[in-house]
Design a protein around this motif. Structure first.
Motif, PDB file in Angstrom:
ATOM      1  N   ILE A 171      10.489  -1.872   9.559  1.00  0.00           N
ATOM      2  CA  ILE A 171       9.542  -0.801   9.256  1.00  0.00           C
ATOM      3  C   ILE A 171       9.217  -0.081  10.561  1.00  0.00           C
ATOM      4  CG2 ILE A 171       7.295  -0.203   8.289  1.00  0.00           C
ATOM      5  CD1 ILE A 171       9.196  -1.441   6.248  1.00  0.00           C
ATOM      6  N   THR A 172       9.318   1.235  10.561  1.00  0.00           N
ATOM      7  CA  THR A 172       9.085   2.026  11.765  1.00  0.00           C
ATOM      8  C   THR A 172       7.992   3.060  11.504  1.00  0.00           C
ATOM      9  OG1 THR A 172      10.678   3.767  11.218  1.00  0.00           O
ATOM     10  CG2 THR A 172      11.545   1.784  12.309  1.00  0.00           C
ATOM     11  N   SER A 173       7.663   3.794  12.551  1.00  0.00           N
ATOM     12  CA  SER A 173       6.667   4.859  12.408  1.00  0.00           C
ATOM     13  C   SER A 173       7.145   5.922  11.428  1.00  0.00           C
ATOM     14  CB  SER A 173       6.376   5.491  13.767  1.00  0.00           C
ATOM     15  OG  SER A 173       7.564   6.018  14.344  1.00  0.00           O
ATOM     16  N   LYS A 174       8.458   6.073  11.295  1.00  0.00           N
ATOM     17  CA  LYS A 174       9.001   7.058  10.358  1.00  0.00           C
ATOM     18  C   LYS A 174       8.644   6.705   8.919  1.00  0.00           C
ATOM     19  CE  LYS A 174      12.987   8.770  11.420  1.00  0.00           C
ATOM     20  NZ  LYS A 174      14.441   8.999  11.631  1.00  0.00           N
ATOM     21  N   GLY A 228       0.810  -1.205   0.000  1.00  0.00           N
ATOM     22  CA  GLY A 228       0.000   0.000   0.000  1.00  0.00           C
ATOM     23  C   GLY A 228       0.839   1.249   0.000  1.00  0.00           C
ATOM     24  N   THR A 229       0.208   2.338  -0.358  1.00  0.00           N
ATOM     25  CA  THR A 229       0.859   3.633  -0.270  1.00  0.00           C
ATOM     26  C   THR A 229      -0.111   4.598   0.369  1.00  0.00           C
ATOM     27  OG1 THR A 229       2.214   5.239  -1.480  1.00  0.00           O
ATOM     28  CG2 THR A 229       0.139   4.582  -2.512  1.00  0.00           C
ATOM     29  N   SER A 230       0.425   5.655   0.973  1.00  0.00           N
ATOM     30  CA  SER A 230      -0.385   6.659   1.649  1.00  0.00           C
ATOM     31  C   SER A 230      -1.235   5.990   2.731  1.00  0.00           C
ATOM     32  CB  SER A 230      -1.228   7.413   0.615  1.00  0.00           C
ATOM     33  OG  SER A 230      -1.724   8.609   1.156  1.00  0.00           O
ATOM     34  N   ILE A 231      -2.522   6.288   2.805  1.00  0.00           N
ATOM     35  CA  ILE A 231      -3.360   5.664   3.837  1.00  0.00           C
ATOM     36  C   ILE A 231      -3.439   4.162   3.619  1.00  0.00           C
ATOM     37  CG2 ILE A 231      -5.572   5.860   2.640  1.00  0.00           C
ATOM     38  CD1 ILE A 231      -4.893   6.534   6.399  1.00  0.00           C
ATOM     39  N   GLY A 232      -3.259   3.721   2.367  1.00  0.00           N
ATOM     40  CA  GLY A 232      -3.225   2.285   2.094  1.00  0.00           C
ATOM     41  C   GLY A 232      -2.032   1.624   2.758  1.00  0.00           C
ATOM     42  N   GLY A 233      -0.898   2.332   2.812  1.00  0.00           N
ATOM     43  CA  GLY A 233       0.283   1.812   3.495  1.00  0.00           C
ATOM     44  C   GLY A 233       0.058   1.700   4.991  1.00  0.00           C
ATOM     45  N   LEU A 234      -0.650   2.675   5.556  1.00  0.00           N
ATOM     46  CA  LEU A 234      -0.945   2.635   6.981  1.00  0.00           C
ATOM     47  C   LEU A 234      -1.910   1.503   7.298  1.00  0.00           C
ATOM     48  CD1 LEU A 234      -0.366   3.916   9.667  1.00  0.00           C
ATOM     49  CD2 LEU A 234      -2.106   5.637   9.208  1.00  0.00           C
ATOM     50  N   ASN A 235      -2.951   1.343   6.476  1.00  0.00           N
ATOM     51  CA  ASN A 235      -3.847   0.194   6.635  1.00  0.00           C
ATOM     52  C   ASN A 235      -3.064  -1.117   6.607  1.00  0.00           C
ATOM     53  OD1 ASN A 235      -6.258   1.583   6.879  1.00  0.00           O
ATOM     54  ND2 ASN A 235      -6.891   1.282   4.759  1.00  0.00           N
ATOM     55  N   ALA A 236      -2.160  -1.217   5.642  1.00  0.00           N
ATOM     56  CA  ALA A 236      -1.367  -2.438   5.476  1.00  0.00           C
ATOM     57  C   ALA A 236      -0.506  -2.716   6.705  1.00  0.00           C
ATOM     58  CB  ALA A 236      -0.494  -2.319   4.227  1.00  0.00           C
ATOM     59  N   SER A 291       1.516  13.670  12.121  1.00  0.00           N
ATOM     60  CA  SER A 291       2.014  12.634  13.028  1.00  0.00           C
ATOM     61  C   SER A 291       0.911  12.006  13.883  1.00  0.00           C
ATOM     62  CB  SER A 291       3.128  13.180  13.920  1.00  0.00           C
ATOM     63  OG  SER A 291       2.667  14.255  14.715  1.00  0.00           O
ATOM     64  N   PRO A 292      -0.192  12.733  14.234  1.00  0.00           N
ATOM     65  CA  PRO A 292      -1.263  12.062  14.982  1.00  0.00           C
ATOM     66  C   PRO A 292      -1.854  10.847  14.256  1.00  0.00           C
ATOM     67  CG  PRO A 292      -1.536  14.435  15.139  1.00  0.00           C
ATOM     68  CD  PRO A 292      -0.448  14.192  14.137  1.00  0.00           C
ATOM     69  N   LEU A 293      -1.836  10.866  12.922  1.00  0.00           N
ATOM     70  CA  LEU A 293      -2.352   9.737  12.143  1.00  0.00           C
ATOM     71  C   LEU A 293      -1.604   8.458  12.493  1.00  0.00           C
ATOM     72  CD1 LEU A 293      -4.270   8.971   9.718  1.00  0.00           C
ATOM     73  CD2 LEU A 293      -2.297   9.368   8.234  1.00  0.00           C
ATOM     74  N   VAL A 294      -0.279   8.575  12.613  1.00  0.00           N
ATOM     75  CA  VAL A 294       0.558   7.417  12.934  1.00  0.00           C
ATOM     76  C   VAL A 294       0.560   7.145  14.438  1.00  0.00           C
ATOM     77  CG1 VAL A 294       2.922   6.541  12.867  1.00  0.00           C
ATOM     78  CG2 VAL A 294       1.979   7.727  10.884  1.00  0.00           C
ATOM     79  N   LYS A 295       0.536   8.205  15.229  1.00  0.00           N
ATOM     80  CA  LYS A 295       0.519   8.029  16.682  1.00  0.00           C
ATOM     81  C   LYS A 295      -0.737   7.284  17.126  1.00  0.00           C
ATOM     82  CE  LYS A 295       1.220  10.526  21.021  1.00  0.00           C
ATOM     83  NZ  LYS A 295       2.306   9.606  21.391  1.00  0.00           N
ATOM     84  N   THR A 296      -1.873   7.587  16.499  1.00  0.00           N
ATOM     85  CA  THR A 296      -3.116   6.890  16.813  1.00  0.00           C
ATOM     86  C   THR A 296      -2.998   5.407  16.497  1.00  0.00           C
ATOM     87  OG1 THR A 296      -4.353   8.904  16.276  1.00  0.00           O
ATOM     88  CG2 THR A 296      -5.617   6.870  16.413  1.00  0.00           C
ATOM     89  N   ALA A 297      -2.186   5.071  15.480  1.00  0.00           N
ATOM     90  CA  ALA A 297      -2.043   3.669  15.063  1.00  0.00           C
ATOM     91  C   ALA A 297      -1.105   2.870  15.963  1.00  0.00           C
ATOM     92  CB  ALA A 297      -1.541   3.612  13.622  1.00  0.00           C
ATOM     93  N   GLU A 298      -0.330   3.554  16.801  1.00  0.00           N
ATOM     94  CA  GLU A 298       0.701   2.857  17.583  1.00  0.00           C
ATOM     95  C   GLU A 298       0.129   1.782  18.494  1.00  0.00           C
ATOM     96  OE1 GLU A 298       3.026   5.775  19.606  1.00  0.00           O
ATOM     97  OE2 GLU A 298       4.169   6.328  17.804  1.00  0.00           O
ATOM     98  N   LEU A 300       5.977   5.054   8.028  1.00  0.00           N
ATOM     99  CA  LEU A 300       4.544   5.302   7.871  1.00  0.00           C
ATOM    100  C   LEU A 300       4.266   6.787   7.693  1.00  0.00           C
ATOM    101  CD1 LEU A 300       3.007   2.835  10.489  1.00  0.00           C
ATOM    102  CD2 LEU A 300       3.555   2.460   8.081  1.00  0.00           C
ATOM    103  N   LEU A 301       5.022   7.620   8.377  1.00  0.00           N
ATOM    104  CA  LEU A 301       4.889   9.067   8.169  1.00  0.00           C
ATOM    105  C   LEU A 301       5.306   9.446   6.759  1.00  0.00           C
ATOM    106  CD1 LEU A 301       6.236  10.496  11.545  1.00  0.00           C
ATOM    107  CD2 LEU A 301       3.924  10.772  10.642  1.00  0.00           C
ATOM    108  N   ALA A 302       6.327   8.763   6.252  1.00  0.00           N
ATOM    109  CA  ALA A 302       6.814   9.050   4.895  1.00  0.00           C
ATOM    110  C   ALA A 302       5.762   8.680   3.850  1.00  0.00           C
ATOM    111  CB  ALA A 302       8.113   8.295   4.631  1.00  0.00           C
ATOM    112  N   THR A 303       5.198   7.480   3.961  1.00  0.00           N
ATOM    113  CA  THR A 303       4.241   7.038   2.943  1.00  0.00           C
ATOM    114  C   THR A 303       2.949   7.839   2.974  1.00  0.00           C
ATOM    115  OG1 THR A 303       3.265   5.059   1.918  1.00  0.00           O
ATOM    116  CG2 THR A 303       3.042   5.248   4.295  1.00  0.00           C
TER     117      THR A 303
END
Length: 394
Positions: A204-207, A40-48, A157-164, A209-212
């Protein structure tokens, strides 16, 4: 050309449209379909990342809970003001002419989407992104009082922080035993080269996920994923990272489930400029992997043809000539093996699961309201279950 068939899930980007992908994965999980690779990429990467690194045994539940939490960060759109707006057309604010139930419902949805967008743009969403002009940034942002030097407006960053709380990052590394292999993409800001992050090759780190998810047109910042490498959202290059999957896993045959947040087809021409922009955006971010699929099938055919020719030549040579040409035959076989290992995967099937667009809206991918998120999840489930009825999984 292999005996193994991998199930691949490809998730497009699209902001709040990613809730549709949540519904798709829920349906796949409910039908006991094991996904081997998720890209995935963007929000798709975060879902993945949530699916592959889920802390619980049911990643589909974790992913849905994540989306509901994002939606809870949106403002309440059921206020008296919103109810008043939904009664009157936003253009004239005068009582509308008699309309059908369908047109009234569409009008209400349009207003709520519009208000959700503007609320997010001004106030942000504490679970997704926050505006840089908030007072609390005055003490931490050295450029807070120099907006002419700003290169982004929102901190995502809250988008990724919420996913932690949903991701176990120790799984997202070589030998980390993730639920599936994870592949996410980004782009190098300085060179425009693709950046591929693969859980079988790196941590793979939170960094990452922030990038994608760092999409510049949403005014999100770039991310330094490693020293001197600055990354933006991978959808700038490709919103459908299927080619990256084929390159990363070139041997095993594949069955692909491809989520289309931006439908390729529409039923009618745009009626006005905003719909023109909407349609142009859908085309820009729509799936463009047909060539990759066709090339994969062509290469598979040629490899099979070469293999037949090799065996025919070998069988036609008598023992003496075969011994004379042994070295040449071995070189041919070695070349064939190398090519097949690099390009031997055959696409056994591609199943497109496309999101519907009841009304065109440029702002739909910023609508994280509870009703919209729940409806998107439900639509993803329904459409996937419909497609799975016609698929023979063997």
């Amino acid at each position: 050309m292999s005996d193994t068939i991998e199930n691949v899930l490809v998730l497009q980007g699209g902001g709040s449209l990613g809730a549709f992908g949540c519904g798709v994965y829920k349906a796949l999980a409910d039908n006991n379909i094991k996904i081997d690779i998720i890209a995935g990429t963007s929000i798709g990467g975060l879902n993945a990342a949530i699916i592959t690194g889920s802390q619980e045994n049911h990643p589909e539940r974790e992913l849905e809970q994540y989306w509901l939490e994002l939606a809870e960060g949106s403002a309440n759109l059921n206020s008296p003001f919103i109810e008043w707006l939904t009664r009157y057309p936003i253009t004239t604010l005068s009582p509308p002419a008699p309309t059908t139930h369908h047109s009234t419902t569409t009008h209400i949805l349009q207003i709520k989407t519009l208000m959700s967008f503007y609320n997010s743009a001004i106030y942000g969403n504490d679970k997704v992104f926050v505006p840089r002009w908030r007072p609390e940034f005055a003490f931490t942002d050295p450029q807070y009082f120099i907006p002419t030097k700003w290169t982004y407006l929102y901190d995502h960053s809250p988008l990724v922080k919420t996913a932690e709380k949903y991701i176990d990052y120790s799984k997202l590394q070589p030998n980390g035993k993730p639920n599936s292999r994870l592949i996410i993409t980004a782009v190098n800001v300085l060179t425009a080269e693709p950046l591929i992050f693969d859980s079988t090759k790196q941590q793979i780190t939170s960094k990452h996920l922030l990038a994608t998810t760092g999409y510049p047109s949403y005014y999100f910042p770039w991310v330094e994923v490693e020293k001197g490498v600055y990354a933006w959202d991978g959808s700038l290059l490709s919103n459908t990272p299927l080619r990256e999957v084929i390159d990363a896993s070139p041997v095993n045959d594949k069955r692909v489930f491809l989520i289309e947040n931006y439908p390729k087809k529409c039923d009618s021409l745009p009626d006005h400029l905003l719909e023109v922009e909407h349609r142009a955006r859908d085309i820009m971010f729509s799936d463009k992997t047909l060539h990759s699929i066709q090339m994969s099938k062509a290469i598979t055919f040629y490899l099979s043809f070469i293999d037949e020719l090799y065996h025919m030549i070998e069988s036609e040579l008598n023992a003496e000539k075969r011994e004379e040409n042994k070295e040449k035959l071995e070189k041919i076989r070695a070349k064939y093996k190398k090519i097949s290992e690099q390009h031997g995967a055959e696409i056994k099937g591609v199943y497109y699961i496309a999101r519907s667009e009841p009304f065109p809206s440029l702002r739909e991918n910023a609508d994280f309201s509870v009703d919209t998120v729940k409806a998107s999840i439900k639509e993803g489930e329904l459409k996937t279950n419909r497609i799975l009825k016609d698929i023979k999984m063997d």
